[in-house]
Design a protein around this motif. Sequence first.
Motif, PDB file in Angstrom:
ATOM      1  N   THR A   1      57.167  99.485 -14.957  1.00 11.88           N
ATOM      2  CA  THR A   1      56.451 100.964 -15.531  1.00 11.88           C
ATOM      3  C   THR A   1      57.415 101.653 -16.129  1.00 11.88           C
ATOM      4  O   THR A   1      56.795 102.634 -17.193  1.00 11.88           O
ATOM      5  CB  THR A   1      56.854 101.404 -13.447  1.00 11.88           C
ATOM      6  OG1 THR A   1      55.943 100.841 -12.953  1.00 11.88           O
ATOM      7  CG2 THR A   1      56.151 103.039 -14.177  1.00 11.88           C
TER       8      THR A   1
ATOM      9  N   GLN B   1      56.195 110.920 -21.191  1.00 15.06           N
ATOM     10  CA  GLN B   1      56.239 110.141 -19.737  1.00 15.06           C
ATOM     11  C   GLN B   1      57.874 110.056 -19.372  1.00 15.06           C
ATOM     12  O   GLN B   1      58.690 108.732 -20.765  1.00 15.06           O
ATOM     13  CB  GLN B   1      55.238 108.858 -19.401  1.00 15.06           C
ATOM     14  CG  GLN B   1      54.058 109.098 -19.177  1.00 15.06           C
ATOM     15  CD  GLN B   1      53.584 108.022 -19.536  1.00 15.06           C
ATOM     16  OE1 GLN B   1      53.907 106.705 -18.965  1.00 15.06           O
ATOM     17  NE2 GLN B   1      51.857 108.233 -19.560  1.00 15.06           N
TER      18      GLN B   1
ATOM     19  N   VAL C   1      59.619 107.892 -16.291  1.00 18.10           N
ATOM     20  CA  VAL C   1      59.583 107.491 -14.958  1.00 18.10           C
ATOM     21  C   VAL C   1      61.175 108.038 -14.142  1.00 18.10           C
ATOM     22  O   VAL C   1      61.729 108.352 -14.691  1.00 18.10           O
ATOM     23  CB  VAL C   1      59.956 105.702 -15.530  1.00 18.10           C
ATOM     24  CG1 VAL C   1      59.825 105.322 -13.595  1.00 18.10           C
ATOM     25  CG2 VAL C   1      58.767 105.698 -15.865  1.00 18.10           C
TER      26      VAL C   1
ATOM     27  N   ARG D   1      63.872 105.878  -7.265  1.00 20.97           N
ATOM     28  CA  ARG D   1      64.150 106.394  -6.730  1.00 20.97           C
ATOM     29  C   ARG D   1      64.594 104.976  -5.463  1.00 20.97           C
ATOM     30  O   ARG D   1      63.816 104.383  -4.851  1.00 20.97           O
ATOM     31  CB  ARG D   1      63.414 106.907  -5.429  1.00 20.97           C
ATOM     32  CG  ARG D   1      63.430 107.169  -3.906  1.00 20.97           C
ATOM     33  CD  ARG D   1      62.942 107.940  -3.099  1.00 20.97           C
ATOM     34  NE  ARG D   1      61.441 106.998  -3.258  1.00 20.97           N
ATOM     35  CZ  ARG D   1      60.186 107.747  -2.976  1.00 20.97           C
ATOM     36  NH1 ARG D   1      59.799 109.018  -3.040  1.00 20.97           N
ATOM     37  NH2 ARG D   1      58.761 106.972  -2.870  1.00 20.97           N
TER      38      ARG D   1
ATOM     39  N   ASP E   1      62.014 102.325  -6.048  1.00 16.93           N
ATOM     40  CA  ASP E   1      60.605 102.847  -5.837  1.00 16.93           C
ATOM     41  C   ASP E   1      59.818 104.068  -6.983  1.00 16.93           C
ATOM     42  O   ASP E   1      61.633 103.951  -7.962  1.00 16.93           O
ATOM     43  CB  ASP E   1      59.710 103.136  -4.784  1.00 16.93           C
ATOM     44  CG  ASP E   1      59.484 102.487  -3.992  1.00 16.93           C
ATOM     45  OD1 ASP E   1      59.335 101.514  -3.705  1.00 16.93           O
ATOM     46  OD2 ASP E   1      60.226 102.332  -2.783  1.00 16.93           O
ATOM     47  N   VAL E   2      59.445 103.557  -7.510  1.00 11.65           N
ATOM     48  CA  VAL E   2      59.216 104.679  -8.290  1.00 11.65           C
ATOM     49  C   VAL E   2      59.062 106.115  -7.828  1.00 11.65           C
ATOM     50  O   VAL E   2      57.853 105.724  -7.043  1.00 11.65           O
ATOM     51  CB  VAL E   2      57.977 104.065  -9.963  1.00 11.65           C
ATOM     52  CG1 VAL E   2      57.134 105.349 -10.827  1.00 11.65           C
ATOM     53  CG2 VAL E   2      58.679 103.160 -10.706  1.00 11.65           C
ATOM     54  N   ALA E   3      59.696 107.250  -8.343  1.00 13.63           N
ATOM     55  CA  ALA E   3      59.299 108.283  -7.093  1.00 13.63           C
ATOM     56  C   ALA E   3      58.241 109.213  -8.131  1.00 13.63           C
ATOM     57  O   ALA E   3      57.513 109.668  -7.232  1.00 13.63           O
ATOM     58  CB  ALA E   3      60.648 109.015  -7.356  1.00 13.63           C
ATOM     59  N   GLY E   4      57.944 109.000  -9.238  1.00 12.54           N
ATOM     60  CA  GLY E   4      57.169 109.548  -9.847  1.00 12.54           C
ATOM     61  C   GLY E   4      57.686 109.377 -11.183  1.00 12.54           C
ATOM     62  O   GLY E   4      57.592 108.907 -12.063  1.00 12.54           O
ATOM     63  N   VAL E   5      56.329 110.713 -11.603  1.00 10.33           N
ATOM     64  CA  VAL E   5      56.813 110.584 -14.153  1.00 10.33           C
ATOM     65  C   VAL E   5      56.384 111.619 -14.040  1.00 10.33           C
ATOM     66  O   VAL E   5      55.724 112.813 -13.417  1.00 10.33           O
ATOM     67  CB  VAL E   5      55.082 109.226 -14.644  1.00 10.33           C
ATOM     68  CG1 VAL E   5      55.368 109.330 -15.545  1.00 10.33           C
ATOM     69  CG2 VAL E   5      55.213 108.231 -14.151  1.00 10.33           C
ATOM     70  N   ALA E   6      57.324 112.566 -14.268  1.00 10.23           N
ATOM     71  CA  ALA E   6      57.948 113.414 -15.039  1.00 10.23           C
ATOM     72  C   ALA E   6      56.873 113.634 -16.559  1.00 10.23           C
ATOM     73  O   ALA E   6      57.627 112.352 -17.566  1.00 10.23           O
ATOM     74  CB  ALA E   6      58.976 114.039 -15.075  1.00 10.23           C
ATOM     75  N   TYR E   7      56.452 114.786 -17.246  1.00  9.28           N
ATOM     76  CA  TYR E   7      55.922 115.233 -18.410  1.00  9.28           C
ATOM     77  C   TYR E   7      57.078 116.119 -18.996  1.00  9.28           C
ATOM     78  O   TYR E   7      57.455 116.911 -18.508  1.00  9.28           O
ATOM     79  CB  TYR E   7      54.966 115.226 -18.195  1.00  9.28           C
ATOM     80  CG  TYR E   7      53.532 114.655 -17.487  1.00  9.28           C
ATOM     81  CD1 TYR E   7      53.465 113.299 -18.329  1.00  9.28           C
ATOM     82  CD2 TYR E   7      53.506 113.991 -16.831  1.00  9.28           C
ATOM     83  CE1 TYR E   7      52.085 112.098 -17.997  1.00  9.28           C
ATOM     84  CE2 TYR E   7      52.706 113.219 -15.851  1.00  9.28           C
ATOM     85  CZ  TYR E   7      52.132 111.976 -16.849  1.00  9.28           C
ATOM     86  OH  TYR E   7      51.507 111.455 -16.078  1.00  9.28           O
TER      87      TYR E   7
END
Length: 130
Positions: free
Chosen positions: A19, A45, A47, A50, A58-64
């Motif tokens: 990812t 993006q 990544v 966490r 894990d991928v906790a989310g994506v910040a921009y």
Amino acid sequence: MGAFDMLRIANTSLGMHQTWLDALAHNIANANTVRRTDQDAFQGQMVIARSRPDGGVDVAGVAYTDPEGRMTHSPDHPLADENGYVRLPELDMSTQMTQLIMAQRGFQSSVQVTKNAQDTYNSALQIGRG
């Protein structure tokens, strides 16, 4: 830690690193995307990883990145406004390339752990056969 645990953890790492690599490739491909000043800049993006209680990741989310980007004076560009400005993304290519190397090495390490765990399983199966 057993070989099954190694495979599970390496698998989570492979997914997270893939990812991350995909996001970096997207950022690098769009680092020079020019937009009109009345539009948002391309948003890079980032990544967010966490750690998991079981040792995986894990991928906790994506910040921009900031949609404001940066204004650049380029009066000859076809998208330039009446003052000669265009909007570019707020991406630092050296940072993107550094992160790309880190993500590649993390992915490669996870692949090697997977190979080592498979070798361990194969050795155990050979002992059982002999």
